[in-house]
Design an enzyme around this catalytic site. Structure first.
Site, PDB file in Angstrom:
ATOM      1  N   ARG A  18      12.924  28.527  69.499  1.00 32.73           N
ATOM      2  CA  ARG A  18      11.728  28.419  68.645  1.00 32.73           C
ATOM      3  C   ARG A  18      10.457  28.323  69.497  1.00 32.73           C
ATOM      4  O   ARG A  18       9.385  28.762  69.101  1.00 32.73           O
ATOM      5  CB  ARG A  18      11.843  27.301  67.614  1.00 32.73           C
ATOM      6  N   LYS A  50      -0.288  15.630  79.923  1.00 34.33           N
ATOM      7  CA  LYS A  50       0.170  16.862  80.578  1.00 34.33           C
ATOM      8  C   LYS A  50      -0.964  17.877  80.607  1.00 34.33           C
ATOM      9  O   LYS A  50      -1.858  17.866  79.733  1.00 34.33           O
ATOM     10  CB  LYS A  50       1.358  17.466  79.834  1.00 34.33           C
ATOM     11  N   SER A  80       6.149  21.393  83.600  1.00 31.84           N
ATOM     12  CA  SER A  80       5.962  19.992  83.187  1.00 31.84           C
ATOM     13  C   SER A  80       4.845  19.351  84.003  1.00 31.84           C
ATOM     14  O   SER A  80       4.902  18.170  84.331  1.00 31.84           O
ATOM     15  CB  SER A  80       7.271  19.216  83.292  1.00 31.84           C
ATOM     16  N   THR A  99       2.357  22.031  77.829  1.00 29.55           N
ATOM     17  CA  THR A  99       1.680  20.771  77.498  1.00 29.55           C
ATOM     18  C   THR A  99       1.982  20.361  76.064  1.00 29.55           C
ATOM     19  O   THR A  99       1.437  20.928  75.120  1.00 29.55           O
ATOM     20  CB  THR A  99       0.157  20.914  77.734  1.00 29.55           C
ATOM     21  N   ASP A 100       2.869  19.370  75.939  1.00 34.03           N
ATOM     22  CA  ASP A 100       3.280  18.910  74.609  1.00 34.03           C
ATOM     23  C   ASP A 100       3.219  17.393  74.502  1.00 34.03           C
ATOM     24  O   ASP A 100       3.822  16.804  73.620  1.00 34.03           O
ATOM     25  CB  ASP A 100       4.695  19.422  74.289  1.00 34.03           C
ATOM     26  N   LYS A 107      13.562  16.838  63.075  1.00 32.41           N
ATOM     27  CA  LYS A 107      14.372  16.966  64.299  1.00 32.41           C
ATOM     28  C   LYS A 107      14.328  15.608  64.987  1.00 32.41           C
ATOM     29  O   LYS A 107      13.243  15.050  65.176  1.00 32.41           O
ATOM     30  CB  LYS A 107      13.817  18.044  65.223  1.00 32.41           C
TER      31      LYS A 107
END
Ligand code: NAD
Length: 321
Positions: free
Chosen positions: A111, A226, A199, A221-222, A67
């Site tokens: 997803r 974060k 966020s 949290t990605d 992606k």
């Protein structure tokens, strides 16, 4: 090559198909049949954009690809476009030929919602009745809709830093015919399942604001830095994740690991529970926590499902490439 444009995704992809695709790929990751490639994410120095790639290979599902996309903060104001932009590219694992190009914006929300939903299916108490939402933005609506399908929930409660956005949660609760109540963070003790999807860069939810037996899916949290919950909560809980390498570096567990409260070996893959090589929840009092960091294989799995649906329904665009 097949093209499935963004405009077709809503009419093709269902929550069930997204759930199945994500559950299968989590299982494949845990059994070693699928792996994610290292994530690339760059500030490109143009339009304040963050751009990157997430890719992987699923040998079980024969899905190979990536992606590409990211976040363009000026899109909405300047151009009337959404700020998150992504496209999924699939390749034939036998030949390396490009197989499909698929709009990735709606798929990302589906997803991500499917991931927390899979965690609820496998880790929440069967008798869960109250769901608590922390966050009320774009993703939160998808998260809540998918979660409500997993248990016989009777009530939705919610907290958001910006209270005017809570109407988003009210809207989804109304759709489902459930009561919605805005609460202070202390009110989250009444929730049997909690989803955090903000966020935030600081802990919002305290460890003592989560009741015994709760399942919490930390989904916001990605990225490094974060944070949504007190790291002590990860010490108190049994921690699961999509992928351990991401959990300790860019997921919610990064903070608890950095503070020495837990180590990598305390974190299990959700796929292991799906594969029944991990027992999952062991008691009604246990707090389970899913650290959903978002992996490339999730994107590939839902994109492959959408390509199949587009071909089946005769709306895939085929180009000679
Ligand atoms: P959004 O901009 O629509 O909503 C942001 C939410 O965070 C709102 O509820 C807002 O009130 C809240 N918020 C903003 N700043 C905050 C702060 N300082 N403290 C507490 N709350 C704050 O964004 P979205 O599209 O709903 O995405 C939410 C988060 O989910 C983002 O961090 C995004 O990167 C993350 N995300 C994760 C995955 C994954 O796979 N884990 C996938 C997609 C998005």
């Amino acid at each position: 090559m097949i093209i499935v444009p963004e405009r077709e995704i809503a009419g093709l992809m269902t929550r069930e198909a997204a759930f199945d695709a994500v559950e299968k790929v989590f299982a494949a990751m845990a059994s070693g049949d699928a792996y994610n490639f290292p994530v690339i994410r760059e500030a490109i120095g143009h339009e304040d954009a963050l751009y990157g790639f997430k890719g992987g290979f699923d040998k079980a599902g024969l899905t190979l690809g990536l992606k590409a996309g990211g976040y363009w903060p000026n899109n909405l104001e300047k151009r009337g476009l959404i700020n998150h932009q992504s496209t999924v590219f699939l390749f034939d694992p036998d030949t390396g030929k490009a197989r499909a190009m698929v709009g990735g914006n709606l798929l990302t929300a589906l997803r991500t919602a499917a991931a927390s939903s899979v965690s609820i299916r496998h880790l929440a108490r069967q008798d869960a009745k109250v769901i608590g939402m922390i966050g009320a933005g774009h993703q939160a609506k998808f998260q809540l809709r998918a979660a409500l399908e997993q248990r016989d929930f009777q009530k939705v409660i919610g907290w958001n830093l910006h209270p005017e956005m809570l109407s988003n949660l009210q809207e989804v609760a109304d759709e489902a015919g459930l009561p919605f109540e805005p609460v202070e963070l202390d009110g989250m003790r009444d929730a049997d399942v909690i989803i955090s999807i903000t966020s935030s860069f600081d802990a919002i939810l305290g460890a003592d604001q989560v009741g015994p037996g709760t399942h919490i899916a930390c989904m916001g949290t990605d990225t490094k830095g974060k944070q949504e919950v007190d790291p002590q909560l990860l010490k108190k809980a049994t921690v699961f994740t999509d992928e351990i390498a991401q959990s300790v570096s860019i997921g919610e567990a990064q903070h608890a690991v950095a503070q020495g409260l837990i180590s990598e070996s305390d974190i299990s893959q959700l796929g292991a529970v799906i594969n029944k090589t991990h027992p999952g929840r062991r008691s009604d009092d246990e707090i389970t926590l899913f650290d959903g960091t978002g992996v490339g294989l999730q994107d590939l799995a839902v994109a492959a499902a959408v390509v199949d649906l587009a071909v089946e329904k005769g709306i895939a665009i085929e180009v000679d490439f």
